[in-house]
Design a protein around this motif. Sequence first.
Motif, PDB file in Angstrom:
ATOM      1  N   LEU A 243       0.810  -1.212   0.000  1.00 41.48           N
ATOM      2  CA  LEU A 243       0.000   0.000   0.000  1.00 41.48           C
ATOM      3  C   LEU A 243       0.846   1.267   0.000  1.00 41.48           C
ATOM      4  CD1 LEU A 243      -2.841  -1.071   2.455  1.00 41.48           C
ATOM      5  CD2 LEU A 243      -2.951  -0.894  -0.017  1.00 41.48           C
TER       6      LEU A 243
ATOM      7  N   MET B 288      -8.202  -7.506  -5.097  1.00 36.57           N
ATOM      8  CA  MET B 288      -7.998  -6.557  -4.008  1.00 36.57           C
ATOM      9  C   MET B 288      -6.742  -5.717  -4.228  1.00 36.57           C
ATOM     10  SD  MET B 288      -9.071  -8.755  -0.607  1.00 36.57           S
ATOM     11  CE  MET B 288      -9.088  -7.280   0.436  1.00 36.57           C
TER      12      MET B 288
ATOM     13  N   ALA C 207      -6.592  -1.651  -4.508  1.00 38.72           N
ATOM     14  CA  ALA C 207      -5.974  -1.127  -3.286  1.00 38.72           C
ATOM     15  C   ALA C 207      -5.712   0.370  -3.385  1.00 38.72           C
ATOM     16  CB  ALA C 207      -4.666  -1.865  -3.014  1.00 38.72           C
ATOM     17  N   PRO C 208      -5.970   1.084  -2.300  1.00 40.79           N
ATOM     18  CA  PRO C 208      -5.658   2.521  -2.268  1.00 40.79           C
ATOM     19  C   PRO C 208      -4.163   2.729  -2.052  1.00 40.79           C
ATOM     20  CG  PRO C 208      -6.510   1.838  -0.149  1.00 40.79           C
ATOM     21  CD  PRO C 208      -6.582   0.631  -1.039  1.00 40.79           C
TER      22      PRO C 208
ATOM     23  N   ASP D 260      -5.567   8.087   1.660  1.00 44.90           N
ATOM     24  CA  ASP D 260      -6.543   7.746   2.675  1.00 44.90           C
ATOM     25  C   ASP D 260      -5.920   7.888   4.063  1.00 44.90           C
ATOM     26  OD1 ASP D 260      -7.003   5.907   0.132  1.00 44.90           O
ATOM     27  OD2 ASP D 260      -8.948   6.275   1.071  1.00 44.90           O
TER      28      ASP D 260
ATOM     29  N   GLU E  50      -7.719   3.634   7.614  1.00 46.71           N
ATOM     30  CA  GLU E  50      -8.271   2.971   6.428  1.00 46.71           C
ATOM     31  C   GLU E  50      -7.210   2.133   5.732  1.00 46.71           C
ATOM     32  OE1 GLU E  50      -9.775   6.302   4.284  1.00 46.71           O
ATOM     33  OE2 GLU E  50     -11.775   6.145   5.137  1.00 46.71           O
ATOM     34  N   ILE E  51      -5.998   2.667   5.660  1.00 48.49           N
ATOM     35  CA  ILE E  51      -4.904   1.927   5.042  1.00 48.49           C
ATOM     36  C   ILE E  51      -4.609   0.653   5.822  1.00 48.49           C
ATOM     37  CG2 ILE E  51      -2.416   1.976   4.587  1.00 48.49           C
ATOM     38  CD1 ILE E  51      -3.999   3.447   2.512  1.00 48.49           C
TER      39      ILE E  51
ATOM     40  N   ALA F 193      -6.618  -0.975   7.854  1.00 46.60           N
ATOM     41  CA  ALA F 193      -7.745  -1.906   7.742  1.00 46.60           C
ATOM     42  C   ALA F 193      -7.699  -2.656   6.413  1.00 46.60           C
ATOM     43  CB  ALA F 193      -9.062  -1.150   7.885  1.00 46.60           C
ATOM     44  N   TYR F 194      -7.356  -1.943   5.339  1.00 47.41           N
ATOM     45  CA  TYR F 194      -7.285  -2.592   4.037  1.00 47.41           C
ATOM     46  C   TYR F 194      -6.119  -3.585   3.992  1.00 47.41           C
ATOM     47  CZ  TYR F 194      -8.265  -3.053  -0.953  1.00 47.41           C
ATOM     48  OH  TYR F 194      -8.621  -3.540  -2.183  1.00 47.41           O
TER      49      TYR F 194
ATOM     50  N   ARG G  82      -7.168  -6.715   5.690  1.00 50.86           N
ATOM     51  CA  ARG G  82      -8.093  -7.519   4.880  1.00 50.86           C
ATOM     52  C   ARG G  82      -7.341  -8.278   3.791  1.00 50.86           C
ATOM     53  NH1 ARG G  82     -11.502  -2.924   5.423  1.00 50.86           N
ATOM     54  NH2 ARG G  82     -11.000  -2.180   3.330  1.00 50.86           N
ATOM     55  N   MET G  83      -6.396  -7.597   3.142  1.00 43.28           N
ATOM     56  CA  MET G  83      -5.601  -8.283   2.119  1.00 43.28           C
ATOM     57  C   MET G  83      -4.773  -9.405   2.716  1.00 43.28           C
ATOM     58  SD  MET G  83      -4.179  -5.790  -0.867  1.00 43.28           S
ATOM     59  CE  MET G  83      -3.128  -4.842   0.229  1.00 43.28           C
TER      60      MET G  83
END
Length: 231
Positions: free
Chosen positions: A57, A149, A153-154, A159, A163-164, A166-167, A170-171
């Motif tokens: 990310l 994903m 991805a952001p 962000d 949020e980063i 959390a993403y 999840r990944m």
Amino acid sequence: MPHGPLAHLTLLDWSALSWFILCWVGYVFFAERGPHAQENLVGQGHAYRLLWARRLLEREVRITDASLIGNLMNSVSFYANTTIYIIAGLFAVLGTLDKVVSVAADFPFAREVSRDLLELKLLLLFGVFVVAYFKFTWSLRQFNLLSIMVGAAPTGRCDSDSEIEAYARRMAAVNSFAGDDFNRGIRAYYFGLAALTWLVSPGLFLMVTTVVVAVLYRRDYSSETLLAMRH
């Protein structure tokens, strides 16, 4: 009293089969949900997957990450394809059981086996590799979802930190789910080799099952690879 092929099982056959099921189910629970599950290769692998997701990310160009996921998918695809060939081969063997009975009788230390009992043993082997096939194909699908994903991805610049993170988690979770199913498929191969020895004798089946568990435990909990990965 049992009927059919079960009637041909001796006490040693029942003991070996029960030990096989207990070892497989028990080791899966121990390695994935036991008190030391986070300390083995599975737990260490998840830690590195989370670190990988965080680094991903931070990058705007993710060609390397896509290539790494592609390599993982190629490995899973290889095993899935190999497993379906094994299943097809076992189907063919089931169609020629009479010849297999005569060949199995020539094995060293093999006792006389009825057609029904040999069919039961082959069905166990067939079931083991069916489990492996389902694990590999589900792993492959999860790696496909992981690649989606990655594409969505952001970046860390756009962000909030929460949020980063959390993403990234999840990944990492999807990556770990895919990797866990791949490990379960590989583990099924190990136990499939143990099930193969039942064709020779139940005593050998029981012994090889124990050896398989010992090998799995050593690799998961005391291998040099694990020591190198710990941080």
